[in-house]
Design a protein around this motif. Structure first.
Motif, short mmCIF file in Angstrom:
data_model
loop_
_atom_site.label_atom_id
_atom_site.label_comp_id
_atom_site.label_asym_id
_atom_site.label_seq_id
_atom_site.Cartn_x
_atom_site.Cartn_y
_atom_site.Cartn_z
N LEU A 63 0.83 -1.20 0.00
CA LEU A 63 0.00 0.00 0.00
C LEU A 63 0.87 1.25 0.00
O LEU A 63 2.01 1.25 0.48
CB LEU A 63 -0.92 0.02 1.22
CG LEU A 63 -1.82 -1.20 1.43
CD1 LEU A 63 -2.83 -0.91 2.54
CD2 LEU A 63 -2.53 -1.62 0.16
N ASP B 294 0.62 5.13 1.27
CA ASP B 294 -0.15 6.05 2.12
C ASP B 294 0.48 7.44 2.01
O ASP B 294 1.54 7.70 2.57
CB ASP B 294 -0.14 5.57 3.57
CG ASP B 294 -1.13 6.33 4.45
OD1 ASP B 294 -1.52 7.46 4.09
OD2 ASP B 294 -1.52 5.79 5.51
N MET C 184 -6.05 1.97 -2.32
CA MET C 184 -5.07 2.14 -1.24
C MET C 184 -3.63 1.98 -1.70
O MET C 184 -2.71 2.21 -0.91
CB MET C 184 -5.37 1.17 -0.10
CG MET C 184 -6.78 1.30 0.45
SD MET C 184 -7.09 0.35 1.95
CE MET C 184 -6.25 1.39 3.19
#
Length: 427
Positions: free
Chosen positions: A51, A53, A346
């Motif tokens: 992922l 972020d 994500m």
């Protein structure tokens, strides 16, 4: 490594993923594994891209007792996150100059268990710093249109926003915006959550989003709205897309998984606030539609004592970096969404936002940042067992679906002891 559930841009497929020198070298059929030095057979465990972020407040240096690069990146890796982009505020100094960016890089060096990039900041008086920050590798610059919560990172007024957008447009950079209209915000008139929620209405978000859209259209700048919480913002964003304005928007796990009706204490306080369940449904619809291009944590931790006050006075921030994947997956699967959507929202979406085509996707040539994920396993959140520096989260005691079994960074498992993360730079 091979899995019967490798999550690619084309969907879930039974594949063998060949890794060489930290990159995905080839994709083979599940039963056609080539000669390799090592085989990791995941069977029915899902293999996700790591992922990405792009909304994390690490707070180091200056407020390292809130969070720091060691604890934040360990928490991220435990949650399947292999790349973060650190926000420019809550650290001291804030990242509003090249000198401050270098200070932050020195603080992070040798302490990152995953790859890390940095946002710069746009505040009153630092317009001349925006291009140098871009040239020094910041992925973009962030501004607030309402008070940020820390005195050293003041908000831009309308003229300041227009100037920042014009400057960013001159070098085709990116301005990311905390969009709430301060004229529509008030001090809470009581200590309860309902009082706090009334003080930050959805209309304040919508008005600010409309202002960003108007000025982005006028300047030709690329803008991005962070942490959309209010469904009222969605129609202006849809219209802007249709009209060709260069604007995107994100939301966060807490807006998709929590609701005002269930708020149980100041651990849930954030700005903008968690709204009603019906509003949450509209955010899910917008995510599925593509109006919202990603889901990122807005991990904004603080020491527990800053959350101990009532809703009028507690720190506004959600601590959830390690829990975003299972929190979103728990809600997503109940709404009929699959792991392909999770990877798009994500991993791939945030990576695309910041121009990292080699992150967030299982594709030949991409970094071998990978996650073994057990989507059917469940666990009960124990805040004290998380890697976050402070054991405080609104998810404490909740049962979530989806367990990260292993996280690989460039083909090697993260061991939580040896920091191997690299600094990333924007282009």
């Amino acid at each position: 490594m091979r899995s019967r559930r490798v999550v690619t841009p084309e969907g879930e497929r039974a594949l063998a993923v060949a890794v060489r020198d930290g990159k995905i070298a080839a994709l083979y059929a599940y039963d056609e594994v080539p000669a390799a030095r090592r085989l990791v057979d995941l069977g029915d465990l899902a293999l996700l891209p790591g992922l990405v972020d792009t909304h994390v407040h690490v707070n180091e240096p200056g407020r390292t007792h809130w969070e720091g690069f060691d604890t934040a990146t360990r928490a991220a890796a435990a949650g399947g996150v292999t790349t973060i982009v650190d926000m420019p505020l809550n650290s001291l100094p804030p990242t509003v100059s090249v000198a401050a960016l270098e200070t932050k890089r020195r603080a992070a060096r040798g302490r990152c268990h995953i790859d890390v990039g940095f946002w710069g900041g746009a505040i009153p008086g630092n317009l001349a710093e925006l291009r140098p920050l871009h040239e020094a590798g910041a992925f973009g610059v962030k501004c607030f249109l309402s008070p940020s919560g820390v005195a050293e990172f003041p908000a831009l007024d309308r003229a300041g926003l227009a100037d920042a957008l014009a400057e960013v447009a001159s070098f085709d950079g990116l301005l990311i915006v905390h969009a709430e209209d301060p004229a529509l915000l008030t001090d809470p008139d009581g200590p309860k959550y309902a009082d706090f929620l009334r003080s930050r209405p959805g209309e304040a978000e919508r008005r600010a989003v409309e202002q960003v859209i108007e000025l982005a259209a006028a300047t030709g700048a690329r803008a991005h709205i962070v942490h959309v919480s209010a469904a009222a913002c969605l129609e202006p964003l849809r219209r802007a897309w249709d009209e060709g304005v260069r604007i995107t928007a994100e939301t966060c796990p807490h807006y998709l998984t929590l609701a005002a009706e269930e708020v149980a204490g100041p651990a849930y306080k954030c700005c903008p606030p968690i709204r009603a369940a019906a509003n949450r449904d509209a955010l899910w619809d917008a995510l599925a539609e593509g109006v919202l291009i990603g889901v990122v944590s807005d991990h904004s931790p603080s020491p527990p004592e800053l959350k101990a006050a009532d809703f009028a006075h507690a720190w506004g921030g959600i601590s959830s970096l390690q829990l975003g994947l299972p929190a979103v997956w728990t809600e997503a699967r109940s709404r009929g969404h699959g792991l392909r959507e999770i990877a798009r929202w994500m991993a791939e979406g945030p990576a695309t936002l910041v121009g990292l085509p080699y992150k967030g996707v299982i594709r030949v040539g991409a970094d071998a940042d990978l996650v073994a994920f057990d989507p059917g396993a469940e666990f009960t959140v124990d805040a004290a067992a998380l890697h976050h520096r402070n054991p405080f989260t609104p998810y404490h005691g909740r049962t979530l679906a989806g367990v990260v079994r292993t996280t690989w960074l460039r083909g090697e498992p993260v061991d939580f002891l040896t920091p191997r993360g690299r600094f990333l730079a924007g282009s």
